[in-house]
Design an enzyme around this catalytic site. Structure first.
Site, PDB file in Angstrom:
ATOM      1  N   PHE A 111       6.697   1.801  -4.290  1.00 38.47           N
ATOM      2  CA  PHE A 111       8.070   2.058  -3.850  1.00 38.47           C
ATOM      3  C   PHE A 111       8.591   3.455  -4.200  1.00 38.47           C
ATOM      4  CE2 PHE A 111       7.954  -2.626  -4.188  1.00 38.47           C
ATOM      5  CZ  PHE A 111       8.281  -2.952  -2.878  1.00 38.47           C
ATOM      6  N   TYR A 142       2.948   4.775   0.681  1.00 39.54           N
ATOM      7  CA  TYR A 142       3.595   5.370   1.853  1.00 39.54           C
ATOM      8  C   TYR A 142       2.588   6.244   2.588  1.00 39.54           C
ATOM      9  CZ  TYR A 142       8.056   4.072  -0.376  1.00 39.54           C
ATOM     10  OH  TYR A 142       9.105   3.394  -0.953  1.00 39.54           O
ATOM     11  N   ASP A 198       0.851  -1.183   0.000  1.00 37.34           N
ATOM     12  CA  ASP A 198       0.000   0.000   0.000  1.00 37.34           C
ATOM     13  C   ASP A 198       0.891   1.238   0.000  1.00 37.34           C
ATOM     14  OD1 ASP A 198       0.770  -0.150   2.686  1.00 37.34           O
ATOM     15  OD2 ASP A 198      -1.150   0.516   3.451  1.00 37.34           O
ATOM     16  N   HIS A 241      11.205  -9.176   0.800  1.00 36.36           N
ATOM     17  CA  HIS A 241      10.899  -7.759   0.627  1.00 36.36           C
ATOM     18  C   HIS A 241      12.186  -6.940   0.827  1.00 36.36           C
ATOM     19  CE1 HIS A 241       9.004  -3.845   1.395  1.00 36.36           C
ATOM     20  NE2 HIS A 241       7.954  -4.345   0.778  1.00 36.36           N
TER      21      HIS A 241
END
Length: 232
Positions: free
Chosen positions: A88, A77, A75, A201
């Protein structure tokens, strides 16, 4: 109200590339899509600060027919000024979040790619998006300071449909699935036709840990080699 936050719950204010429009229109006409819009309206009316200002920016900048690589995030920031609607990615001039620092670190290690100039483009991945990298979060809005606050509200139905749409296309693509959340979408992808790359991740909590550390995974080089082999 700041320009870096959502101001409208009307999808007409969220442009998408023409190739995505039938899928997006069908979603917002559905019961799930209508419930999601109602939820967003309620939260805005209650004074919630929601990011990003254009939730569908990944579908705006990367038409489905241009997708070469798919990178899935979770989701947006949740800090003010960070989210720009691409997984990202942060707006130019914003300090690099730790996960994005690790992405640039792995790019440098794997391909020798220098870190982007700061403040511009800084951590903005708009250039990736306009060159065929679909930077898709699976949930497309979030409230300030509250990670995952809009998860399970309906966005996942749309983003799953987008993943299926890309995966059903004639052209093979590269899917980079970093972390367990992204890897849960593997069932939507025909792994016999597409190159599916899996690693932890890029978050500092997992980037160096087994089973597949992100740092050292070599995904960028593998993607380049596979695409070159596909082109013959």
């Amino acid at each position: 109200m700041s320009a870096d936050q959502l101001t409208s719950a009307d999808p007409a204010d969220w442009p998408v590339a023409p190739g995505w429009k039938p899928l997006v229109d069908a979603f917002f006409a559905s019961a799930v899509g209508q419930r999601l819009l109602g939820f967003l309206r309620e939260r805005l009316e209650a004074g919630a600060v929601i990011f990003p200002p254009r939730p569908l920016r990944a579908l705006e900048l990367t038409p489905p027919e241009d997708v070469r690589i798919v990178i899935l995030g979770q989701d947006p920031y949740h800090g003010r000024g960070q989210a720009e609607g691409l997984a990202f990615s942060v707006a130019p001039g914003v300090a690099l979040p730790p996960s994005l620092r690790n992405i640039f670190k792995e790019l440098e290690r794997d391909l020798g790619t220098p870190w982007p100039a700061f403040p511009s483009p800084g951590g903005s991945l708009v250039k990736w998006a306009t060159h065929g990298v679909l930077l898709l979060n699976t949930c497309l809005t979030v409230e300030e300071g509250q990670p995952a606050s809009h998860s399970g509200r309906g966005w996942e139905v749309l983003t799953d449909a987008a993943i299926r749409h890309v995966a059903s296309g004639e052209r093979p693509r590269v899917f980079m699935l970093w972390g367990s959340h992204a890897q849960s979408k593997r069932a939507l992808i025909d792994t016999n036709r597409h190159k599916v790359l899996v690693a932890n991740h890029p978050s500092p909590l997992s980037a160096l840990r087994p089973p597949v550390p992100f740092i050292g995974c070599g995904h960028f080089g593998q993607a380049r080699a596979w695409r070159e082999a596909e082109r013959g």
